[in-house]
Design a protein around this motif. Structure first.
Motif, PDB file in Angstrom:
ATOM      1  N   TYR A   1       0.810  -1.220   0.000  1.00 15.47           N
ATOM      2  CA  TYR A   1       0.000   0.000   0.000  1.00 15.47           C
ATOM      3  C   TYR A   1       0.843   1.269   0.000  1.00 15.47           C
ATOM      4  CZ  TYR A   1      -3.999  -2.984   0.890  1.00 15.47           C
ATOM      5  OH  TYR A   1      -4.963  -3.952   0.784  1.00 15.47           O
ATOM      6  N   LEU A   2       0.369   2.259  -0.733  1.00 13.69           N
ATOM      7  CA  LEU A   2       0.955   3.590  -0.733  1.00 13.69           C
ATOM      8  C   LEU A   2       0.343   4.432   0.384  1.00 13.69           C
ATOM      9  CD1 LEU A   2       2.967   5.315  -2.420  1.00 13.69           C
ATOM     10  CD2 LEU A   2       0.979   6.166  -3.685  1.00 13.69           C
ATOM     11  N   ALA A   3      -0.910   4.213   0.657  1.00 14.28           N
ATOM     12  CA  ALA A   3      -1.644   4.857   1.745  1.00 14.28           C
ATOM     13  C   ALA A   3      -2.781   3.917   2.108  1.00 14.28           C
ATOM     14  CB  ALA A   3      -2.172   6.221   1.311  1.00 14.28           C
ATOM     15  N   LYS A   4      -3.508   4.223   3.158  1.00 16.11           N
ATOM     16  CA  LYS A   4      -4.593   3.341   3.587  1.00 16.11           C
ATOM     17  C   LYS A   4      -5.597   3.152   2.451  1.00 16.11           C
ATOM     18  CE  LYS A   4      -7.956   2.557   7.259  1.00 16.11           C
ATOM     19  NZ  LYS A   4      -8.525   3.057   8.529  1.00 16.11           N
ATOM     20  N   GLY A   5      -5.771   1.890   2.040  1.00 21.47           N
ATOM     21  CA  GLY A   5      -6.714   1.556   0.982  1.00 21.47           C
ATOM     22  C   GLY A   5      -6.230   1.826  -0.427  1.00 21.47           C
ATOM     23  N   VAL A   6      -5.018   2.338  -0.582  1.00 19.03           N
ATOM     24  CA  VAL A   6      -4.477   2.676  -1.911  1.00 19.03           C
ATOM     25  C   VAL A   6      -3.343   1.716  -2.229  1.00 19.03           C
ATOM     26  CG1 VAL A   6      -3.429   4.455  -3.351  1.00 19.03           C
ATOM     27  CG2 VAL A   6      -5.071   5.092  -1.566  1.00 19.03           C
ATOM     28  N   LYS A   7      -3.584   0.805  -3.154  1.00 17.40           N
ATOM     29  CA  LYS A   7      -2.557  -0.162  -3.513  1.00 17.40           C
ATOM     30  C   LYS A   7      -1.471   0.497  -4.352  1.00 17.40           C
ATOM     31  CE  LYS A   7      -5.579  -4.174  -3.144  1.00 17.40           C
ATOM     32  NZ  LYS A   7      -6.281  -5.256  -3.855  1.00 17.40           N
ATOM     33  N   ALA A   8      -0.238   0.107  -4.064  1.00 18.15           N
ATOM     34  CA  ALA A   8       0.927   0.746  -4.665  1.00 18.15           C
ATOM     35  C   ALA A   8       1.506  -0.095  -5.781  1.00 18.15           C
ATOM     36  CB  ALA A   8       1.997   0.970  -3.603  1.00 18.15           C
ATOM     37  N   THR A   9       2.283   0.547  -6.628  1.00 20.04           N
ATOM     38  CA  THR A   9       3.224  -0.131  -7.512  1.00 20.04           C
ATOM     39  C   THR A   9       4.614   0.011  -6.908  1.00 20.04           C
ATOM     40  OG1 THR A   9       3.747   1.806  -8.859  1.00 20.04           O
ATOM     41  CG2 THR A   9       1.833   0.492  -9.518  1.00 20.04           C
ATOM     42  N   ASN A  10       5.547  -0.799  -7.391  1.00 15.28           N
ATOM     43  CA  ASN A  10       6.919  -0.667  -6.918  1.00 15.28           C
ATOM     44  C   ASN A  10       7.470   0.724  -7.206  1.00 15.28           C
ATOM     45  OD1 ASN A  10       7.881  -3.188  -5.659  1.00 15.28           O
ATOM     46  ND2 ASN A  10       7.371  -4.117  -7.630  1.00 15.28           N
ATOM     47  N   ALA A  11       7.214   1.234  -8.401  1.00 11.82           N
ATOM     48  CA  ALA A  11       7.739   2.550  -8.755  1.00 11.82           C
ATOM     49  C   ALA A  11       7.175   3.632  -7.840  1.00 11.82           C
ATOM     50  CB  ALA A  11       7.430   2.869 -10.218  1.00 11.82           C
TER      51      ALA A  11
END
Length: 297
Positions: free
Chosen positions: A252-262
């Motif tokens: 996750y990048l933030a709560k509920g926000v799925k991240a990419t590696n980049a």
């Protein structure tokens, strides 16, 4: 803070995360593409596991590593390659008959954890510096002193830099002993791995204690898993270490926000630069870590 902070991106890992995020790379093409994207975002180092293409589970298949490394090297994007050598240490115990083979066990000796390293000669490979109760249930990660001495000797012969993966203070103690025995070339590179059940908790005071235990001249990085990953970038950098982010450790990048590696690398860049730090380029990482500069077989 280091003059130049090295960002490592751990691209995929071997955990059961493929079904939890569409961004977790599985195929060699996906893993290599994420490596390139992470490098373009500011990662000097990419840490690589591979996965079975059909099941998405972690794999030790040399051909998969070969393809990932080939694609990265042919991309024209400069990045330091760090291959895991931790696969092959899993032991699952049957509660009724502890010597009975159990599904999920993948336990081999030190030499059999290294064929991809021997063939591909990455800049760095990992060396997990001790055994560990790995989470709930009955799974153990096995890496005995004899295994570690044999593995570190072979890695040293290959001219590959071992990244000493430290999951608790006793493992740091033993890694320091291997340095004293001449099995690890200078400067030693430590990765302090925090928050993995049941190793060292993600506690900033404990991180400071572990940093205080490091031998003189050591280079080190630290990471924590899950929601602690991005705050840990600041903890590690402010204590004078390098940093690691990536989907192996956090989705996750933030709560509920799925991240990419980049995206995780971009966020790490912003944290380090916001603290007044400078991001290391791959050539900076090679100089800082005294890498041999292998370009492959």
């Amino acid at each position: 803070m280091q003059d130049k902070v090295i960002i490592t991106c751990a691209l995929t890992g071997a955990g059961d995360t493929v079904g939890k995020s569409e961004h977790v790379p599985v195929t060699p093409e996906q893993i290599a593409a994420d490596a390139v994207a992470a490098a373009n975002a500011g990662a000097a180092v990419v840490h690589i596991h591979v996965r079975n293409i059909e099941t998405g589970q972690g794999s030790r298949e040399v051909a998969l590593y070969r393809e990932v490394v080939r694609l990265i090297r042919e991309s024209g994007v400069d990045v330091v390659v760090n291959l895991t050598a931790g696969m092959g240490g899993d032991l699952v115990i049957d509660q009724e008959d502890p010597l009975k083979p159990v599904d999920g066990t993948d336990l081999v000796n030190a030499q059999d954890r290294l064929p991809h390293v021997e063939e591909l000669l990455p800049d760095i490979c990992t060396l997990d510096c001790g055994s560990l109760n790995f989470g709930e249930g009955s799974q153990l990660y096995i890496s005995t002193p004899d295994m570690l001495r044999a593995g570190s000797k072979r890695i040293q012969e290959l001219g590959v830099k071992p990244e000493l993966e430290i999951f608790d203070t006793g493992q740091l103690w033993f890694a320091t002993k291997m340095i004293e025995e001449g099995l690890i070339d200078a400067p030693p590179l430590f990765q302090l791995c925090m928050g993995i059940p049941y190793g060292a908790p993600a506690n900033p005071e404990l991180l400071q204690t572990m940093v205080n235990m490091l031998p003189e001249g050591a280079q080190w990085a630290s990471f924590a898993i899950g929601r602690n990953q991005l705050p840990w970038v600041a903890h590690s950098a402010l204590l004078g270490g390098h940093v690691r982010v990536g989907l192996e450790d956090n989705l996750y990048l933030a709560k509920g926000v799925k991240a990419t590696n980049a995206q995780l690398v971009e966020r790490a860049v912003s944290v380090v630069e916001g603290l007044g730090g400078t991001i290391a380029e791959p050539d900076d990482a090679r100089r800082i870590l005294n890498l041999k500069g292998h370009t492959g077989a």
